[in-house]
Design a protein around this motif. Structure first.
Motif, PDB file in Angstrom:
ATOM      1  N   ASP A  48       0.809  -1.215   0.000  1.00  0.00           N
ATOM      2  CA  ASP A  48       0.000   0.000   0.000  1.00  0.00           C
ATOM      3  C   ASP A  48       0.848   1.273   0.000  1.00  0.00           C
ATOM      4  O   ASP A  48       0.410   2.327   0.430  1.00  0.00           O
ATOM      5  CB  ASP A  48      -0.959   0.012   1.171  1.00  0.00           C
ATOM      6  CG  ASP A  48      -0.254  -0.043   2.510  1.00  0.00           C
ATOM      7  OD1 ASP A  48       0.952  -0.358   2.536  1.00  0.00           O
ATOM      8  OD2 ASP A  48      -0.907   0.226   3.533  1.00  0.00           O
ATOM      9  N   ALA A  50       1.629   3.395  -2.257  1.00  0.00           N
ATOM     10  CA  ALA A  50       1.133   4.522  -3.032  1.00  0.00           C
ATOM     11  C   ALA A  50       0.062   5.317  -2.294  1.00  0.00           C
ATOM     12  O   ALA A  50      -0.201   6.467  -2.634  1.00  0.00           O
ATOM     13  CB  ALA A  50       0.584   4.038  -4.365  1.00  0.00           C
ATOM     14  N   GLU A  51      -0.561   4.743  -1.269  1.00  0.00           N
ATOM     15  CA  GLU A  51      -1.604   5.429  -0.522  1.00  0.00           C
ATOM     16  C   GLU A  51      -1.086   6.095   0.750  1.00  0.00           C
ATOM     17  O   GLU A  51      -1.828   6.821   1.408  1.00  0.00           O
ATOM     18  CB  GLU A  51      -2.725   4.448  -0.144  1.00  0.00           C
ATOM     19  CG  GLU A  51      -3.633   4.074  -1.309  1.00  0.00           C
ATOM     20  CD  GLU A  51      -3.051   2.954  -2.151  1.00  0.00           C
ATOM     21  OE1 GLU A  51      -2.366   2.075  -1.595  1.00  0.00           O
ATOM     22  OE2 GLU A  51      -3.269   2.958  -3.368  1.00  0.00           O
ATOM     23  N   LEU A  54      -1.477  10.260   1.823  1.00  0.00           N
ATOM     24  CA  LEU A  54      -2.252  11.011   0.854  1.00  0.00           C
ATOM     25  C   LEU A  54      -3.510  11.643   1.421  1.00  0.00           C
ATOM     26  O   LEU A  54      -4.130  12.463   0.767  1.00  0.00           O
ATOM     27  CB  LEU A  54      -2.626  10.113  -0.338  1.00  0.00           C
ATOM     28  CG  LEU A  54      -1.451   9.665  -1.196  1.00  0.00           C
ATOM     29  CD1 LEU A  54      -1.944   8.787  -2.331  1.00  0.00           C
ATOM     30  CD2 LEU A  54      -0.700  10.853  -1.756  1.00  0.00           C
ATOM     31  N   ASP A  55      -3.935  11.283   2.627  1.00  0.00           N
ATOM     32  CA  ASP A  55      -5.155  11.819   3.203  1.00  0.00           C
ATOM     33  C   ASP A  55      -4.826  13.060   4.041  1.00  0.00           C
ATOM     34  O   ASP A  55      -4.323  12.947   5.151  1.00  0.00           O
ATOM     35  CB  ASP A  55      -5.837  10.763   4.068  1.00  0.00           C
ATOM     36  CG  ASP A  55      -7.202  11.204   4.548  1.00  0.00           C
ATOM     37  OD1 ASP A  55      -7.647  12.307   4.159  1.00  0.00           O
ATOM     38  OD2 ASP A  55      -7.829  10.457   5.311  1.00  0.00           O
TER      39      ASP A  55
END
Length: 72
Positions: A48, A50-51, A54-55
């Motif tokens: 994971d 790439a995530e 990002l939030d």
């Protein structure tokens, strides 16, 4: 000149150096000093990668403050 598209989930990331757009084989690197290859983010951070981060609205964990002890 455009750069190559960076693969998100390569089949065998350990076979290449990911330090530049050449993606040289790990046994025959054309750039750098050749001492070690740059690992793909999937090797460092997991599936994971790439995530991660990002939030922008994700809660930042904050440690609770120690309660004040009243002095008498």
């Amino acid at each position: 000149m455009t750069s190559k598209k960076f693969p998100v989930r390569p089949a065998h990331p350990e076979r290449n150096c990911w330090g530049c757009d050449r993606y040289c084989p790990s046994h025959d690197m054309a750039c750098g000093n050749g001492s070690d290859r740059t690992q793909h983010p999937i090797e460092l951070f997991g599936e994971d990668w790439a995530e991660l981060g990002l939030d922008p609205f994700a809660a930042i964990p904050v440690e609770p403050a120690e309660p004040e002890v009243p002095t008498a």
